[in-house]
Design an enzyme around this catalytic site. Structure first.
Site, short mmCIF file in Angstrom:
data_model
loop_
_atom_site.label_atom_id
_atom_site.label_comp_id
_atom_site.label_asym_id
_atom_site.label_seq_id
_atom_site.Cartn_x
_atom_site.Cartn_y
_atom_site.Cartn_z
N ASP A 35 19.28 4.30 -1.88
CA ASP A 35 18.70 4.07 -3.24
C ASP A 35 20.12 3.31 -3.62
O ASP A 35 20.56 2.36 -2.87
CB ASP A 35 18.70 5.82 -3.73
CG ASP A 35 17.84 5.58 -4.61
OD1 ASP A 35 17.99 4.93 -5.94
OD2 ASP A 35 16.55 6.52 -4.46
N HIS A 85 19.05 5.98 -11.33
CA HIS A 85 17.82 6.08 -10.22
C HIS A 85 18.26 6.84 -9.37
O HIS A 85 17.63 8.08 -8.60
CB HIS A 85 16.90 5.16 -9.40
CG HIS A 85 15.94 4.98 -8.66
ND1 HIS A 85 15.78 5.20 -7.37
CD2 HIS A 85 14.31 5.37 -9.07
CE1 HIS A 85 14.52 5.29 -7.30
NE2 HIS A 85 13.95 5.20 -8.57
N SER A 108 9.21 8.15 -6.65
CA SER A 108 10.73 8.46 -6.06
C SER A 108 10.99 9.67 -7.12
O SER A 108 12.24 10.29 -5.84
CB SER A 108 11.55 7.40 -7.19
OG SER A 108 11.61 5.92 -7.07
#
Ligand SMILES: *[C@@H]1O[C@H](CO)[C@@H](O)[C@H](O)[C@H]1NC(C)=O
Ligand SMILES: *[C@@H]1O[C@H](CO)[C@@H](O)[C@H](O)[C@H]1NC(C)=O
Ligand SMILES: *[C@@H]1O[C@H](CO)[C@@H](O)[C@H](O)[C@H]1NC(C)=O
Ligand SMILES: *[C@@H]1O[C@H](CO)[C@@H](O)[C@H](O)[C@H]1NC(C)=O
Ligand SMILES: *[C@@H]1O[C@H](CO)[C@@H](O)[C@H](O)[C@H]1NC(C)=O
Ligand SMILES: *[C@@H]1O[C@H](CO)[C@@H](O)[C@H](O)[C@H]1NC(C)=O
Ligand SMILES: *[C@@H]1O[C@H](CO)[C@@H](O)[C@H](O)[C@H]1NC(C)=O
Ligand SMILES: *[C@@H]1O[C@H](CO)[C@@H](O)[C@H](O)[C@H]1NC(C)=O
Ligand SMILES: *[C@@H]1O[C@H](CO)[C@@H](O)[C@H](O)[C@H]1NC(C)=O
Length: 797
Positions: free
Chosen positions: A149, A220, A545
């Site tokens: 990520d 994220h 996600s």
């Protein structure tokens, strides 16, 4: 960033000090859910709604005391008439006691308002400390989840290592030193942190890479990692919403982070990250990314995932956020677990109280405790589109205005940007668009209510000389709300996967809407007004996600509980026990209320406790997967790209032993009757002898034959095979026909369900053209590093 925090401190009242416990006196009202026996409804009532209303009228008159004689009758919030009969209502304890004596009353319990319950999704998934997979797996102890990520914010409290044991000797990873990142930032929770940027640099010579280290400047990666395996953190919330104790799905699993995204990323870096993760010894790979290349042999995720599977690593991937059209899953890797996203049963609300005392529970994530008390309520149809600054500048000072976003040319986001420039203090927003309920941006004080609720408001305004209203924010309701849960997120990408249609994708659904998890505290979060941005250690995000790391976490729990299970067995256990029904016992629905199909939800919502003990599993070896690749009509080079030379193609087979079924038909076959036969082998992982019989939901205009009809296992680990033959017409009129087969244990409690789809192939639709347009958009979305040299971009999903 300092500026942001200071502004926040100035503007926000300290909601955390105000978070109140409800000490209810007998006359104070709160929300209850009431179950009713509808057979008691007198014939005179044309609908349950009138019946419940009349009950509440009589409750009011019976229960009147000196305290509540001045109150209006209790207000119905919702009536329920499908899954169960009953209603939710705001009533006092006195009134509740009277209600209990009404004919037909079954039970009532309080709605949970502001309960300690963060990253609530664990509770929605029925994870609990008393029984089931959490204690059975020791909370995922020692399983290592590799997260591919944007890196990690190591200082987040979710990554402290309290309660974690020593790092196992088998771990080979390192904590790589880099910009603002030294090896002491790793611990027994974050056991590895590396970054891969050579591909980006090669493609963009001279490019300046911000934050040359595994440190996450986006948020994220921090969010996804903490969903999968965050440690326990008390008293977190999203600016007052969703307060409680944060924890990941597998709170005792370990994390190894591989930063491969730098505001977009390139193939070479992704491959390097996954490759390193495999070498380091991760058990699970969590990849909340999707890529645009639909050829498996050109898809780094597909290729690297094959290699990971070969090493016994389960790969969990997000389906993508390009729904709701069919074939919006870009690749749909057959050897990965592809995860769709659904809602949870948590609602963020603002309570609107009209001057006449009536209460309406609306939706709001306005991130502060604004004081909107007894302000004039204005309903002016000229103003109510609320769709330009000049229009809103005419709103009366210090008023609450009504914005009707069911009118043409009105949009929530633009209304929210105009409102801060008006003189109004707050807005009541009428909308029936459920997608608003996925937004964490609510910059102006207001509540969203439905057109039905709006009638109440406009009736009040027109009947009152000086209408007023009060709005309270930062309320969290669990369990009940405007609708059942889970609902498939509209944006969740749908199957069939574009790269290969012979394996049904997505595989499974997990919570992915407004998930609270750790974040980079320096990234701007939700705005207040147009210029002030809040930031915090935790934030709400939505997308596949967020769904993907839930599955990574559940897989880690299963791996800890069953160390000998293959990735295929873990995947099978999750899929065959997944729930196709929502919390009202009805089939999981789409945003538009139609019933979702396996092309949206795969096998259904993951059910971790059931996955612990699935009864039967559909196992598959890496050779079986290689045989599938060999059947795909690729060139020798293409095939080798994926399976390398470790495997030959002496036994190609498209009939992978997979826990779902799809029969595809192509345009050349239009009108023909087709037959497709599958052979599946199931392994008994129950505790001993067992007999299973099947139950079918047959797709429309299709016949299905199963042989044998009974599976008899004499002992644990015994295998039995069966054939499933589908006969169907290639009929373009009914392109996608869902069904299922469930093996039901006789004298036992295991049920082993597989979805079945009969589906038109891609050549039936024009979606390829759509895809090309789509791809263009993706490239444009990557500002920093797009260049002609980079052929494949990966975007976070
Ligand atoms: C690592 O970084 C932290 C915080 O930046 C600092 O406190 C610590 O002294 C550093 N440790 C080493 C070994 O450089
Ligand atoms: C509604 O708003 C318009 C525009 O400001 C104004 O001209 C009109 O007088 C308002 N109507 C009422 C009834 O207040
Ligand atoms: C909102 O607008 C719709 C569409 O124009 C209309 O039917 C409805 O009556 C309006 N509602 C209110 C409360 O004004
Ligand atoms: C605002 O909404 C009204 C009512 O739907 C519409 O007629 C008008 O065109 C819209 N104005 C703008 C600027 O979009
Ligand atoms: C199945 O039944 C056994 C024993 O009756 C029980 O221990 C187990 O929890 C049950 N499993 C499920 C998923 O209900
Ligand atoms: C693969 O290619 C062969 C020969 O060209 C063809 O007969 C077969 O239908 C193809 N299979 C698929 C799945 O496309
Ligand atoms: C292909 O692999 C199988 C299994 O590993 C082996 O038995 C067979 O000899 C191989 N065939 C060729 C042509 O290499
Ligand atoms: C099933 O097939 C029959 C006959 O071919 C047809 O009349 C009917 O419409 C089909 N059903 C559906 C749901 O399409
Ligand atoms: C592409 O790469 C070459 C060297 O490999 C480099 O000279 C060129 O500037 C790159 N093009 C772009 C658009 O970055």
């Amino acid at each position: 960033m300092k500026l942001i925090s200071n502004l926040v401190a100035l503007i926000l009242l300290p909601w955390f000090l105000l978070a109140h416990h409800v000490h209810q006196t007998s006359a104070e009202r709160s929300t209850y859910i009431v179950h009713m026996d509808k057979s008691f409804m007198p014939k005179a009532f044309s609908s349950h709604h009138y019946w419940y209303s009349s009950i509440l009228k009589s409750v009011k008159s019976v229960s009147q005391t000196s305290f509540d004689s001045d109150k209006p009758e209790p207000k119905l919030i919702y009536t329920y008439d499908n899954a169960f009969h009953g209603f939710s209502v705001v009533i006092s304890k006195n009134e509740l006691e009277a209600l209990k004596r009404s004919p037909g009353f079954i039970s009532a319990y309080a709605d949970d308002i502001i309960t300690p319950d963060t990253t609530h999704s664990y509770k929605f998934l029925n994870l609990n400390t008393a029984t089931g997979i959490w204690p059975a797996s020791n909370y995922g102890k020692d399983v290592i989840i590799g997260v591919i990520d944007t890196g990690i914010w190591p200082e987040s409290p979710s990554f402290k290592d309290d309660g974690m044991t020593e790092i196992p000797a088998r771990w080979k990873g390192i904590c790589e030193v880099g910009e603002e990142f030294n090896s002491s930032l790793c611990n027994k929770k974050i056991i590895g942190a590396r970054y891969f940027r050579e591909g980006i640099r090669a493609a963009n010579p001279g490019v300046t890479i911000p934050m040359n280290s595994a440190r996450d400047i986006d948020g994220h990666g921090t969010h996804t990692a903490s969903i999968a395996a965050g440690n326990y953190v008390d008293s977190v919330s999203f600016f007052g919403y969703a307060p409680g104790t944060a924890r990941g799905v597998a709170p005792r699993a370990r994390l190894a982070v591989y930063k491969v995204l730098w505001n977009g990323g390139v193939t070479s870096d992704i491959l390097a990250g996954i490759d390193q993760a495999v070498a380091d010894g991760v058990d699970i790979l969590s990849i909340s990314l999707s890529n645009r290349n639909t050829n498996l042999y050109e898809n780094p995720l597909a290729i690297a995932s094959f290699g990971a599977r070969e090493k016994g690593i389960l790969v969990s991937l997000s389906a993508g956020n390009r729904g709701s059209g069919v074939r919006t899953i870009r690749s749909g890797i057959p050897w990965g677990v592809v995860v769709a996203s659904g809602t949870v049963d948590r609602w963020f609300s603002g309570t609107l109280t009209l001057g006449n005392g009536k209460t309406i529970i609306g939706w709001s994530t306005f991130p502060a405790r604004a004081a909107i008390r007894n302000l004039p309520l204005v309903y002016n149809e000229t103003l109510s589109p609320c769709n330009s600054s000049s229009l809103l500048s005419e709103a009366p000072d210090q008023s609450i205005i009504i914005c009707n976003l069911t009118m043409e040319n009105t949009y929530f986001d633009s209304t929210m940007s105009y409102l801060p420039r008006s003189n109004a203090r707050a807005a009541i927003i009428i909308s029936e668009d459920f997608s608003i309920l996925r937004s964490n941006s609510f910059p102006f004080p207001g509540v969203v209510i439905s057109p039905t609720q709006a009638l109440e408001v406009t009736n009040y305004v027109s009947s009152s000389d000086a209408p007023t209203a009060t709005i309270e924010f930062q309320q969290t309701i669990l369990g009940t709300g405007p609708r059942a849960a889970p609902v498939l997120s509209e944006t969740s990408s749908r199957g069939p996967g574009l790269s290969y249609e012979g394996i049904l994708k997505p595989d499974i659904m997990a919570p992915g809407v407004l998930i609270l998890a750790a974040y980079n505290p320096h990234v701007s979060g939700p705005p207040i007004g147009n210029n002030v941005f809040l930031s915090g250690d935790y934030t709400l995000l939505s997308g596949t996600s967020m769904a993907c790391p839930h599955i990574s976490g559940v897989a880690a729990l299963l791996k800890a509980a069953h160390p000998d299970w293959s990735p295929a067995a873990i995947q099978s256990a999750m899929m065959t026990t997944a729930n196709p029904l929502d919390n009202t016992g009805q089939p999981i629905r789409e945003d538009d209320n139609s019933i979702a199909t396996p092309l949206g939800i795969g096998s259904g919502q993951v059910d971790p406790n059931r996955a612990l003990d699935p009864g039967l599993i559909y196992d598959a070896s890496i050779q079986d997967i290689a045989n599938l690749v060999c059947s795909m009509n690729f060139t020798r080079e293409q095939t080798q790209t994926i399976i390398r030379s470790s495997y030959n193609c002496s036994n190609p087979s498209s009939d992978l032993n997979y826990p779902s079924f799809v029969a595809v038909f192509y345009s050349a076959e239009e009108g023909m009757m087709l037959t497709k036969r599958f052979v599946r082998t199931v392994t008994n992982v129950g505790n001993g002898a067992a007999i299973y019989k099947y139950k079918l939901e047959i797709p429309v205009n299709t016949t299905i034959r199963i042989r044998p009809q009974t599976l008899v296992f004499r002992k644990k680990y015994e295998k039995q095979s069966y054939s499933l033959t589908i006969r169907y017409k290639a009929d373009i009129e009914i392109q996608h026909r869902p069904g299922s087969v469930t093996w039901i244990e006789q004298n036992g409690n295991h049920t082993v369900r597989s979805p079945i789809m009969v589906s038109a192939g891609a050549d039936f639709s024009a979606s390829y053209i759509m895809l090309l347009i789509d791809n263009l958009a993706v490239i444009l979305q990557v500002p920093s590093f797009s260049s002609n040299n980079v052929s494949i971009f990966l975007l976070r999903t």
